[in-house]
Design a protein around this motif. Structure first.
Motif, PDB file in Angstrom:
ATOM      1  N   UNK A   1     -17.708   3.417  -3.917  1.00  0.00           N
ATOM      2  CA  UNK A   1     -18.303   2.553  -4.939  1.00  0.00           C
ATOM      3  C   UNK A   1     -17.231   1.905  -5.810  1.00  0.00           C
ATOM      4  N   UNK A   2     -16.198   2.662  -6.160  1.00  0.00           N
ATOM      5  CA  UNK A   2     -15.107   2.101  -6.965  1.00  0.00           C
ATOM      6  C   UNK A   2     -14.368   1.035  -6.170  1.00  0.00           C
ATOM      7  N   UNK A   3     -14.061   1.348  -4.928  1.00  0.00           N
ATOM      8  CA  UNK A   3     -13.373   0.374  -4.075  1.00  0.00           C
ATOM      9  C   UNK A   3     -14.187  -0.913  -3.969  1.00  0.00           C
ATOM     10  N   UNK A   4     -15.482  -0.791  -3.744  1.00  0.00           N
ATOM     11  CA  UNK A   4     -16.351  -1.969  -3.624  1.00  0.00           C
ATOM     12  C   UNK A   4     -16.405  -2.751  -4.936  1.00  0.00           C
ATOM     13  N   UNK A   5     -16.444  -2.059  -6.064  1.00  0.00           N
ATOM     14  CA  UNK A   5     -16.497  -2.731  -7.361  1.00  0.00           C
ATOM     15  C   UNK A   5     -15.211  -3.507  -7.643  1.00  0.00           C
ATOM     16  N   UNK A   6     -14.073  -2.923  -7.294  1.00  0.00           N
ATOM     17  CA  UNK A   6     -12.784  -3.607  -7.507  1.00  0.00           C
ATOM     18  C   UNK A   6     -12.703  -4.834  -6.611  1.00  0.00           C
ATOM     19  N   UNK A   7     -12.981  -4.652  -5.339  1.00  0.00           N
ATOM     20  CA  UNK A   7     -12.917  -5.768  -4.389  1.00  0.00           C
ATOM     21  C   UNK A   7     -13.946  -6.828  -4.756  1.00  0.00           C
ATOM     22  N   UNK A   8     -15.122  -6.387  -5.233  1.00  0.00           N
ATOM     23  CA  UNK A   8     -16.167  -7.313  -5.645  1.00  0.00           C
ATOM     24  C   UNK A   8     -15.761  -8.221  -6.791  1.00  0.00           C
ATOM     25  N   UNK A   9     -14.767  -7.814  -7.564  1.00  0.00           N
ATOM     26  CA  UNK A   9     -14.240  -8.645  -8.656  1.00  0.00           C
ATOM     27  C   UNK A   9     -13.161  -9.599  -8.148  1.00  0.00           C
ATOM     28  N   UNK A  10     -12.936  -9.599  -6.828  1.00  0.00           N
ATOM     29  CA  UNK A  10     -11.915 -10.468  -6.261  1.00  0.00           C
ATOM     30  C   UNK A  10     -10.508  -9.923  -6.407  1.00  0.00           C
ATOM     31  N   UNK A  11     -10.390  -8.612  -6.637  1.00  0.00           N
ATOM     32  CA  UNK A  11      -9.087  -7.984  -6.834  1.00  0.00           C
ATOM     33  C   UNK A  11      -8.668  -7.228  -5.583  1.00  0.00           C
ATOM     34  N   UNK A  12      -7.384  -6.997  -5.468  1.00  0.00           N
ATOM     35  CA  UNK A  12      -6.817  -6.279  -4.323  1.00  0.00           C
ATOM     36  C   UNK A  12      -6.300  -4.929  -4.811  1.00  0.00           C
ATOM     37  N   UNK A  13      -6.677  -3.870  -4.124  1.00  0.00           N
ATOM     38  CA  UNK A  13      -6.183  -2.533  -4.460  1.00  0.00           C
ATOM     39  C   UNK A  13      -4.771  -2.409  -3.907  1.00  0.00           C
ATOM     40  N   UNK A  14      -3.813  -2.207  -4.806  1.00  0.00           N
ATOM     41  CA  UNK A  14      -2.412  -2.083  -4.400  1.00  0.00           C
ATOM     42  C   UNK A  14      -2.118  -0.704  -3.821  1.00  0.00           C
ATOM     43  N   UNK A  15      -2.753   0.315  -4.394  1.00  0.00           N
ATOM     44  CA  UNK A  15      -2.431   1.672  -3.984  1.00  0.00           C
ATOM     45  C   UNK A  15      -3.561   2.605  -4.387  1.00  0.00           C
ATOM     46  N   UNK A  16      -3.808   3.596  -3.564  1.00  0.00           N
ATOM     47  CA  UNK A  16      -4.763   4.653  -3.879  1.00  0.00           C
ATOM     48  C   UNK A  16      -3.980   5.954  -3.936  1.00  0.00           C
ATOM     49  N   UNK A  17      -3.851   6.493  -5.127  1.00  0.00           N
ATOM     50  CA  UNK A  17      -3.086   7.714  -5.354  1.00  0.00           C
ATOM     51  C   UNK A  17      -4.011   8.918  -5.228  1.00  0.00           C
ATOM     52  N   UNK A  18      -3.645   9.850  -4.372  1.00  0.00           N
ATOM     53  CA  UNK A  18      -4.446  11.052  -4.125  1.00  0.00           C
ATOM     54  C   UNK A  18      -3.935  12.185  -5.028  1.00  0.00           C
ATOM     55  N   UNK A  19      -4.203  12.060  -6.310  1.00  0.00           N
ATOM     56  CA  UNK A  19      -3.695  12.996  -7.311  1.00  0.00           C
ATOM     57  C   UNK A  19      -4.239  14.403  -7.085  1.00  0.00           C
ATOM     58  N   UNK A  20      -5.517  14.519  -6.789  1.00  0.00           N
ATOM     59  CA  UNK A  20      -6.116  15.832  -6.567  1.00  0.00           C
ATOM     60  C   UNK A  20      -5.470  16.574  -5.418  1.00  0.00           C
TER      61      UNK A  20
END
Length: 145
Positions: free
Chosen positions: A39-58
C-alpha cells in the motif's frame, strides 16, 4: 582521521537535534506487514514519485542483535521507503539549501507483535511543512484514512 569524522558526525547530530519517537507520526494499518508495504509503495508511485531505496531496517536489527549483545526484538519487521520529489525538493532547497538535510524523504512500515503501522518523521516548521503534507497524504492513503 576516523576520530575527526566521528566528532563531526556527533557534532552535527547534537547541533541539529536527533529524532525522537515523539517526532514521528504513525497511523495503524488494518492488515499484514506485506499488505502495508504494498500500500505504501502504491501510494508513493501513485503520486508520480520514484522509490529510490527500500531499507529493510527490521531485518537488519534482527540479524545483528546477537552481534551487538542484544536479545531485544525491536520489530517483527520494519521497512523504510526512501524517495524524493523533484518539484518539492527544488522548492524547499531554493528556500533554504540546508533543507538538503531532510532529503530523501521516508515513509516507514513497522510490525510489532502484529500491530502494523505506517508513518513518517515530522518535518521542521517553514517550507518543509509542504513535504510533511505530502508524507501525511501518502501515509493516510496507504492506511485508508
Amino acid at each position: 582521521m576516523i576520530r575527526t569524522g566521528l566528532a563531526a558526525v556527533l557534532a552535527f547530530g547534537l547541533s541539529t537535534g536527533l529524532a525522537t519517537a515523539q517526532e514521528a507520526t504513525t497511523y495503524p494499518f488494518d492488515g499484514s506487514f506485506d499488505e502495508a508495504t504494498m500500500a505504501v509503495e502504491a501510494a508513493i508511485i501513485g503520486k508520480g514519485l520514484v522509490i529510490d531505496y527500500r531499507s529493510h531496517v527490521g531485518e537488519m536489527l534482527n540479524r545483528t542483535a546477537a552481534d551487538v549483545g542484544s536479545e531485544v526484538k525491536v520489530f517483527d519487521n520494519a521497512d523504510v521507503f526512501l524517495f524524493c520529489s523533484a518539484v518539492l525538493s527544488r522548492k524547499v532547497m531554493e528556500a533554504d539549501p540546508m533543507n538538503i538535510a531532510h532529503c530523501p524523504y521516508g515513509v516507514f512500515v513497522t510490525d510489532r507483535e502484529g500491530q502494523v503501522a505506517v508513518g513518517y518523521r515530522q518535518m521542521p516548521e517553514g517550507p518543509m511543512q509542504e513535504v510533511q503534507t505530502l508524507l501525511d497524504e501518502i501515509a493516510r492513503e496507504a492506511t485508508g484514512q
